[in-house]
Design a protein around this motif. Structure first.
Motif, PDB file in Angstrom:
ATOM      1  N   UNK A   1      30.323  39.287  39.712  1.00 35.54           N
ATOM      2  CA  UNK A   1      30.945  39.641  38.270  1.00 35.54           C
ATOM      3  C   UNK A   1      32.151  40.122  38.172  1.00 35.54           C
ATOM      4  N   UNK A   2      32.558  41.056  39.158  1.00 41.60           N
ATOM      5  CA  UNK A   2      33.951  41.264  39.436  1.00 41.60           C
ATOM      6  C   UNK A   2      34.881  40.245  39.243  1.00 41.60           C
ATOM      7  N   UNK A   3      34.431  39.037  40.107  1.00 37.87           N
ATOM      8  CA  UNK A   3      35.398  37.793  40.099  1.00 37.87           C
ATOM      9  C   UNK A   3      35.418  37.189  38.733  1.00 37.87           C
ATOM     10  N   UNK A   4      34.362  37.129  38.100  1.00 40.86           N
ATOM     11  CA  UNK A   4      34.333  36.626  36.405  1.00 40.86           C
ATOM     12  C   UNK A   4      35.206  37.386  35.423  1.00 40.86           C
ATOM     13  N   UNK A   5      35.117  38.793  35.769  1.00 37.80           N
ATOM     14  CA  UNK A   5      35.700  39.467  35.083  1.00 37.80           C
ATOM     15  C   UNK A   5      37.327  39.586  35.317  1.00 37.80           C
TER      16      UNK A   5
END
Length: 192
Positions: free
Chosen positions: A8-12
């Motif tokens: 999720x951090x990667x996507x955000x």
């Protein structure tokens, strides 16, 4: 969930970094294989692999740009030199450009639209994979994606189209976010 998963951090945190702000080093051969492996892990109804990839790097990048400049000059001898120079350098401005080719076509069971969407998903996975490896990427189309002669020069076969050109390199500027749509502007609840 109290902790944010790394995915999720990667996507955000993924942001487009303009091609003009990408430089060396680019991905190694092993990293390129990783990029392509991840790009290929997309929904693919019928297991058709309705996409493929063309790499532009090194001396081949200069040769591809030269062909594009020659095409424009042949069409219009009055094409300004700065425009021809831009085309000559189109693929040499970054360490790596990966063309994503959509091979979508008629199929007895799988709608062509689903195949096109799969190529788009492969392109987005490629962009995300570049970010995950610490690079930045920009998904471009421009005139070369829609011009039949340019497509043939760059390796398209009959019936193929470019889903996009993903430029990959090390960013020279920090990412900047852009305004994103508000939840209520893009979501509705279906009601009977």
């Amino acid at each position: 969930m109290s902790d944010t998963p790394d995915a999720l951090t990667l996507l955000e945190t993924r942001r487009t970094i303009s091609t003009v702000a990408l430089t060396n080093p680019g991905p190694t051969d092993d990293q390129i294989r990783t990029l392509i492996r991840i790009a290929s892990r997309v929904p693919d109804h019928g297991k058709l692999a309705p996409w493929r990839f063309i790499l532009f790097r090194g001396a081949a990048s200069a040769a591809a740009g030269e062909k594009l400049a020659h095409l424009l000059a042949a069409r219009d001898p009055a094409t300004p030199e700065d425009r021809l120079a831009f085309e000559r350098n189109r693929f040499t401005r970054v360490p790596l450009t990966i063309a994503v080719v959509s091979k979508a076509g008629p199929h007895v069971k799988i709608p062509e639209w689903e195949q096109v969407l799969s190529a788009g998903a492969a392109t987005m996975n490629l962009v995300l994979a570049a970010h995950a490896l610490g690079f930045a990427a920009q998904w471009l189309t421009e005139w070369i994606a829609y011009d039949a002669e340019a497509g043939a020069l760059l390796g398209l076969k009959d019936g193929e189209k470019f889903a996009g050109f993903v430029t990959v390199g090390t960013p020279t500027t920090p990412p900047v976010d852009r305004p994103r749509p508000a939840y209520d502007d893009v979501v509705t609840e279906w009601q009977a």
